[in-house]
Design an enzyme around this catalytic site. Sequence first.
Site, PDB file in Angstrom:
ATOM      1  CE  LYS A 122      45.481  40.947  32.171  1.00 27.73           C
ATOM      2  NZ  LYS A 122      44.229  41.393  31.433  1.00 27.73           N
ATOM      3  CB  SER A 140      44.827  40.385  27.793  1.00 26.48           C
ATOM      4  OG  SER A 140      44.239  41.043  28.573  1.00 26.48           O
ATOM      5  CB  SER A 182      41.215  40.992  28.977  1.00 27.58           C
ATOM      6  OG  SER A 182      41.824  41.132  27.830  1.00 27.58           O
TER       7      SER A 182
HETATM    8  N1  GLN Z   1      40.705  41.313  23.266  1.00 31.69           N
HETATM    9  C1  GLN Z   1      40.661  42.692  23.300  1.00 31.69           C
HETATM   10  C2  GLN Z   1      42.116  43.522  22.741  1.00 31.69           C
HETATM   11  O1  GLN Z   1      42.875  42.778  22.352  1.00 31.69           O
HETATM   12  C3  GLN Z   1      40.448  43.156  24.712  1.00 31.69           C
HETATM   13  C4  GLN Z   1      41.685  43.060  25.523  1.00 31.69           C
HETATM   14  C5  GLN Z   1      41.494  43.297  27.126  1.00 31.69           C
HETATM   15  O2  GLN Z   1      40.202  43.280  27.438  1.00 31.69           O
HETATM   16  N2  GLN Z   1      42.347  43.667  27.628  1.00 31.69           N
HETATM   17  O3  GLN Z   1      42.278  44.668  23.045  1.00 31.69           O
END
Ligand code: GLN
Length: 491
Positions: free
Chosen positions: A82, A157, A181
Amino acid sequence: MTQTPLHHFSAAQIRESFVKGEYTAVAIAEYFLKRIEKHNQQLGAFLSILGPRMLLKAEALDRKRAHNKHLGRLAAVPVAIKDNMHIAQEITSCGSKFLHNYRAPFEATAVRLLEEEDALITGKTNLDEFAMGSSNEHSAYFKAHNPWDLNCTPGGSSGGSAAAVSARLSLIATGSDTGGSIRQPAGFCGVVGYKPTYGRVSRYGLVAFGSSLDQIGPFATSVEDIALAMESIGRHCPLDSTSLDLPAESYHLGKNLKDIKIGIPRHFLENLKPEAKAHFEENLQVLRSLGATTVDINLDILKYSIAVYYILATAEAATNLARFDGIRYGIRAKDAKTLDEVYELSRKEGFGREVKKRIMLGTYVLSAGYQDAFYKKAQKVRTLIIDSFDQAFASCDAVAMPVAPSSAFPLQSINDPLEMYLQDIFTIPANLAGLPAISVPSGFDSRQMPLGLQLIGPQMCDVPLIQYAHAFEQATQFTKKIPPLFDGLTS
Ligand code: GLN
């Protein structure tokens, strides 16, 4: 007899065929590079492809094998990273314009450990800017797409990593999970995603979002490969002060679920839509058929998780992102003439809307007049959530929940930010409590899109949790399914 194409192999099988001499590492690298080049434009999974670097490593691996040297756990396995984790000398963009030119001066511990186990790093994957989002639509570069339906989100994400593994452009990928995410994109793309116990994998070299919540973990096409990845990266690291100072664990799979109690927070799950509910009940039936008993537990407090998360995560994000000042990393606004303008204009130009919104929210909840009302209160509720999980685990070995309220939604279909935040209702609790949680493919909905089952364990119980997920996977076999669009018989 036709040969099985390499993208049908699991990571463990790729390693085995390389070690046995059936394939060279260079042949494996070339095969997957070809797949990436062929499909990435459609899929948007990679922000950068590290072809020459990967081929050099493959050549070195072939020499190692020729000299009968020790070959690592992930020898010749294509692994994607990532793009918020550092690979020394490569760009770490975090999906942001701010860092489009930022070359990492050092290596993330997780990346180093993967390389020490002889993985072949394929490239850096797409993400919502600074890992803030649930759909990958907040990437400053381009959207990633779901391999099962290109009109749908791969989740976020870590959507690029999930899409890359689902389409078999890499067999393992890393993700970071602050509020879901890893697990939500894994669920949306029909692959396995694992968020370890907080501190199990070093965060050194991961660009921080919410430091008390962030955790690196793997995506893979099977639970066995998740175990392989965890054996590689689940190690103590003195460079991360929150790294668990425990010996690395070995993940023996193959247990059944006899005498295992799975807790179901029935009341909290009350509002599930009928299709999701029916699907979840079928999953529970599978767990029971494997010998587990299901028990009702009370986790009603989890209804506050989203509110607590969006206070704490934004507070931590606003603090962490203060370091992007136009001086130390990434871009500097050309028109800036004074020091204040360097800060203001660089941040204005470099950050996207979602990131700016979170910085404002985080700054607000930490401001003098509101700290007690928001930030401190949220910390207290976080403690209550941790306590509720502790109580629940007194009567069960793991908690089961869906990964997300539905399967992958069409791109651009959720425009209300609150509705988007609600996507994380089932994943955020494990981050707030620092618990290990796994998302394992559990079937398809009426739109033929993948769904995931989530199992959450007590802190440190990473090994048993992965064992339970393995038992479920063996009984259901949904991890064997490859998205038809990406399953041509050649690279
Ligand atoms: N969807 C969540 C957010 O927008 C989690 C994101 C993540 O785990 N990096 O913060």
